[in-house]
Motif scaffolding. Structure first.
Motif, PDB file in Angstrom:
ATOM      1  N   VAL A 195       0.841  -1.197   0.000  1.00 33.42           N
ATOM      2  CA  VAL A 195       0.000   0.000   0.000  1.00 33.42           C
ATOM      3  C   VAL A 195       0.879   1.251   0.000  1.00 33.42           C
ATOM      4  O   VAL A 195       1.750   1.414   0.851  1.00 33.42           O
ATOM      5  N   LEU A 196       0.635   2.149  -0.971  1.00 30.76           N
ATOM      6  CA  LEU A 196       1.394   3.392  -1.067  1.00 30.76           C
ATOM      7  C   LEU A 196       0.769   4.498  -0.219  1.00 30.76           C
ATOM      8  O   LEU A 196       1.480   5.252   0.434  1.00 30.76           O
ATOM      9  N   TYR A 197      -0.568   4.576  -0.260  1.00 28.04           N
ATOM     10  CA  TYR A 197      -1.221   5.561   0.605  1.00 28.04           C
ATOM     11  C   TYR A 197      -2.641   5.133   0.935  1.00 28.04           C
ATOM     12  O   TYR A 197      -3.245   4.293   0.252  1.00 28.04           O
ATOM     13  N   LEU A 198      -3.175   5.735   1.997  1.00 30.93           N
ATOM     14  CA  LEU A 198      -4.559   5.583   2.426  1.00 30.93           C
ATOM     15  C   LEU A 198      -5.148   6.986   2.498  1.00 30.93           C
ATOM     16  O   LEU A 198      -4.590   7.850   3.171  1.00 30.93           O
TER      17      LEU A 198
ATOM     18  N   ASP B 114     -14.132   0.469   3.679  1.00 30.38           N
ATOM     19  CA  ASP B 114     -15.034   1.101   4.633  1.00 30.38           C
ATOM     20  C   ASP B 114     -14.366   1.025   6.004  1.00 30.38           C
ATOM     21  O   ASP B 114     -14.254  -0.056   6.587  1.00 30.38           O
ATOM     22  N   GLY B 115     -13.889   2.143   6.527  1.00 29.51           N
ATOM     23  CA  GLY B 115     -13.175   2.109   7.797  1.00 29.51           C
ATOM     24  C   GLY B 115     -12.801   3.498   8.257  1.00 29.51           C
ATOM     25  O   GLY B 115     -13.200   4.511   7.679  1.00 29.51           O
ATOM     26  N   SER B 116     -11.977   3.554   9.299  1.00 30.34           N
ATOM     27  CA  SER B 116     -11.549   4.815   9.897  1.00 30.34           C
ATOM     28  C   SER B 116     -10.063   5.024   9.658  1.00 30.34           C
ATOM     29  O   SER B 116      -9.246   4.147   9.963  1.00 30.34           O
ATOM     30  N   LEU B 117      -9.713   6.190   9.123  1.00 35.16           N
ATOM     31  CA  LEU B 117      -8.310   6.501   8.883  1.00 35.16           C
ATOM     32  C   LEU B 117      -7.534   6.565  10.195  1.00 35.16           C
ATOM     33  O   LEU B 117      -6.385   6.107  10.272  1.00 35.16           O
ATOM     34  N   SER B 118      -8.149   7.109  11.234  1.00 36.15           N
ATOM     35  CA  SER B 118      -7.479   7.209  12.532  1.00 36.15           C
ATOM     36  C   SER B 118      -7.179   5.833  13.121  1.00 36.15           C
ATOM     37  O   SER B 118      -6.114   5.613  13.698  1.00 36.15           O
ATOM     38  N   GLU B 119      -8.110   4.892  12.964  1.00 38.30           N
ATOM     39  CA  GLU B 119      -7.883   3.539  13.462  1.00 38.30           C
ATOM     40  C   GLU B 119      -6.737   2.875  12.706  1.00 38.30           C
ATOM     41  O   GLU B 119      -5.889   2.188  13.303  1.00 38.30           O
TER      42      GLU B 119
ATOM     43  N   GLU C 163      -4.266   4.406  11.237  1.00 33.02           N
ATOM     44  CA  GLU C 163      -3.034   5.084  11.654  1.00 33.02           C
ATOM     45  C   GLU C 163      -2.536   4.507  12.978  1.00 33.02           C
ATOM     46  O   GLU C 163      -1.334   4.258  13.142  1.00 33.02           O
ATOM     47  N   ALA C 164      -3.442   4.270  13.910  1.00 37.20           N
ATOM     48  CA  ALA C 164      -3.047   3.736  15.210  1.00 37.20           C
ATOM     49  C   ALA C 164      -2.521   2.315  15.093  1.00 37.20           C
ATOM     50  O   ALA C 164      -1.544   1.937  15.754  1.00 37.20           O
ATOM     51  N   ARG C 165      -3.143   1.515  14.237  1.00 39.28           N
ATOM     52  CA  ARG C 165      -2.754   0.110  14.096  1.00 39.28           C
ATOM     53  C   ARG C 165      -1.467  -0.070  13.302  1.00 39.28           C
ATOM     54  O   ARG C 165      -0.745  -1.045  13.488  1.00 39.28           O
ATOM     55  N   HIS C 166      -1.177   0.882  12.406  1.00 35.86           N
ATOM     56  CA  HIS C 166      -0.042   0.704  11.498  1.00 35.86           C
ATOM     57  C   HIS C 166       0.899   1.915  11.549  1.00 35.86           C
ATOM     58  O   HIS C 166       1.437   2.341  10.526  1.00 35.86           O
ATOM     59  N   ALA C 167       1.119   2.433  12.742  1.00 37.59           N
ATOM     60  CA  ALA C 167       1.959   3.632  12.903  1.00 37.59           C
ATOM     61  C   ALA C 167       3.396   3.392  12.460  1.00 37.59           C
ATOM     62  O   ALA C 167       4.095   4.328  12.059  1.00 37.59           O
ATOM     63  N   SER C 168       3.870   2.158  12.521  1.00 37.70           N
ATOM     64  CA  SER C 168       5.249   1.864  12.120  1.00 37.70           C
ATOM     65  C   SER C 168       5.409   1.839  10.599  1.00 37.70           C
ATOM     66  O   SER C 168       6.522   1.927  10.082  1.00 37.70           O
ATOM     67  N   VAL C 169       4.299   1.717   9.885  1.00 35.22           N
ATOM     68  CA  VAL C 169       4.336   1.586   8.431  1.00 35.22           C
ATOM     69  C   VAL C 169       3.991   2.905   7.732  1.00 35.22           C
ATOM     70  O   VAL C 169       4.580   3.240   6.703  1.00 35.22           O
ATOM     71  N   PHE C 170       3.053   3.669   8.308  1.00 37.54           N
ATOM     72  CA  PHE C 170       2.547   4.869   7.648  1.00 37.54           C
ATOM     73  C   PHE C 170       2.825   6.129   8.459  1.00 37.54           C
ATOM     74  O   PHE C 170       2.978   6.082   9.675  1.00 37.54           O
TER      75      PHE C 170
ATOM     76  N   ILE D 110       0.350  12.687   6.426  1.00 37.13           N
ATOM     77  CA  ILE D 110       0.849  13.875   5.730  1.00 37.13           C
ATOM     78  C   ILE D 110      -0.219  14.963   5.638  1.00 37.13           C
ATOM     79  O   ILE D 110       0.084  16.105   5.291  1.00 37.13           O
ATOM     80  N   HIS D 111      -1.454  14.600   5.943  1.00 37.33           N
ATOM     81  CA  HIS D 111      -2.574  15.520   5.809  1.00 37.33           C
ATOM     82  C   HIS D 111      -3.697  14.981   6.676  1.00 37.33           C
ATOM     83  O   HIS D 111      -3.682  13.797   7.051  1.00 37.33           O
ATOM     84  N   ARG D 112      -4.678  15.811   6.965  1.00 38.12           N
ATOM     85  CA  ARG D 112      -5.783  15.337   7.802  1.00 38.12           C
ATOM     86  C   ARG D 112      -6.512  14.158   7.163  1.00 38.12           C
ATOM     87  O   ARG D 112      -7.137  13.357   7.855  1.00 38.12           O
ATOM     88  N   ASN D 113      -6.414  14.028   5.834  1.00 41.35           N
ATOM     89  CA  ASN D 113      -7.140  12.954   5.166  1.00 41.35           C
ATOM     90  C   ASN D 113      -6.235  11.922   4.496  1.00 41.35           C
ATOM     91  O   ASN D 113      -6.703  11.128   3.675  1.00 41.35           O
ATOM     92  N   ALA D 114      -4.942  11.900   4.825  1.00 37.35           N
ATOM     93  CA  ALA D 114      -4.052  10.993   4.094  1.00 37.35           C
ATOM     94  C   ALA D 114      -2.897  10.459   4.940  1.00 37.35           C
ATOM     95  O   ALA D 114      -2.250  11.206   5.676  1.00 37.35           O
ATOM     96  N   LEU D 115      -2.654   9.155   4.797  1.00 35.24           N
ATOM     97  CA  LEU D 115      -1.477   8.480   5.342  1.00 35.24           C
ATOM     98  C   LEU D 115      -0.679   7.936   4.163  1.00 35.24           C
ATOM     99  O   LEU D 115      -1.266   7.443   3.191  1.00 35.24           O
ATOM    100  N   VAL D 116       0.653   7.995   4.239  1.00 37.72           N
ATOM    101  CA  VAL D 116       1.481   7.424   3.172  1.00 37.72           C
ATOM    102  C   VAL D 116       2.483   6.449   3.766  1.00 37.72           C
ATOM    103  O   VAL D 116       2.853   6.536   4.934  1.00 37.72           O
ATOM    104  N   SER D 117       2.916   5.513   2.928  1.00 37.05           N
ATOM    105  CA  SER D 117       3.908   4.529   3.347  1.00 37.05           C
ATOM    106  C   SER D 117       5.263   5.196   3.555  1.00 37.05           C
ATOM    107  O   SER D 117       5.772   5.891   2.672  1.00 37.05           O
ATOM    108  N   LYS D 118       5.863   4.970   4.717  1.00 44.17           N
ATOM    109  CA  LYS D 118       7.194   5.524   4.975  1.00 44.17           C
ATOM    110  C   LYS D 118       8.223   4.957   4.009  1.00 44.17           C
ATOM    111  O   LYS D 118       9.131   5.654   3.563  1.00 44.17           O
TER     112      LYS D 118
END
Length: 247
Positions: free
Chosen positions: A155-158, A177-182, A184-191, A194-202
């Motif tokens: 996964v490159l981004y969510l 269908d899910g929560s971006l915050s959840e 982020e919490a579950r995969h903090a080591s991976v993502f 970068i924005h209120r609506n986006a996570l990217v792969s480190k």
């Protein structure tokens, strides 16, 4: 990595000679010139029979230019890193669209060349790091009667859009269908957010650059490995993204 194996691609012999001299003065990391090419055709011939860690690539050349050559390299299974070396400063955006690691303008200074080599070395070390055990680290996506397990490492981004999340890999978009915050919490080591609506792969982070967005105006954006379009970075997240890029 003890030494980077470099292919010099420039139609001017004098420019290749200067780069060869500068590379000989680089120490951290060291670099070894493994081949030289005066045009893209010669470069492709060398790449078909030898392995290189890095291309120091001119842009304006007869025939296939450097940008077109870099685009062709993306089709290779494990393309070498590309650092453009050019007398023209106006192609930086196009350079990063073809996943260039850095963009140097002539005459090249030793310090800037060394910095570019260090970027290449860091990316090589990340790519050679052992893959995590992905047995359970997957997203289960239900779409149109089909259930698919998507490894988190692909996964490159969510990106949160309305009540759904777009899950982007290098080859496909999924809807989750899910929560971006959840996530982020579950995969903090991976993502990284970068924005209120986006996570990217480190692991996919390649460049941070100034960018103009029609909706948000002048700001910053990241480029990801395997993705052409940039993603906007909010001012609030800019410091964290810079820290992740430096690491």
């Amino acid at each position: 990595m003890n030494s980077l194996r470099v292919l010099l691609v420039d139609d001017e012999a004098l420019a290749r000679s200067r780069l060869r001299t500068l590379l000989g003065d680089c120490t951290a990391p060291r670099a070894q010139v493994g081949g030289e090419a005066a045009n893209a055709e010669q470069a492709l011939a060398l790449l078909s029979s030898q392995t290189f860690d890095l291309l120091l690539l001119d842009i304006h050349m007869p025939g296939i230019d450097g940008l077109q050559l870099a685009q062709r390299l993306q089709a290779l299974g494990q393309p070498p890193a590309v650092v453009f070396v050019t007398a023209h400063a106006g192609h930086a955006l196009q350079a990063f669209e073809v996943a260039a690691v850095d963009y140097l303008t002539k005459p090249v200074r030793l310090e800037r060349l060394q910095q570019a080599l260090q970027k290449v070395e860091r990316i090589a070390q990340v790519n050679k790091a052992p893959e995590p055990d992905l047995t359970e680290d997957v997203l289960v996506i239900h779409d149109r009667g089909r259930t698919e397990r998507v490894p988190m490492a692909s996964v490159l981004y969510l990106k949160a859009e309305l009540k759904y999340i777009t899950v982007r890999t290098a080859s496909k978009n999924y809807i989750l269908d899910g929560s971006l915050s959840e996530l982020e919490a579950r995969h903090a080591s991976v993502f990284i957010r970068i924005h209120r609506n986006a996570l990217v792969s480190k692991r996919a982070l390649r460049a941070l650059e100034k960018h103009f967005d029609p909706e948000e105006g002048e700001g910053w954006a990241v480029r990801l490995q395997g993705l052409a379009e940039p993603l906007m970075v909010s001012r609030r997240q800019l410091a964290a993204v810079r820290e992740a890029m430096a690491g």
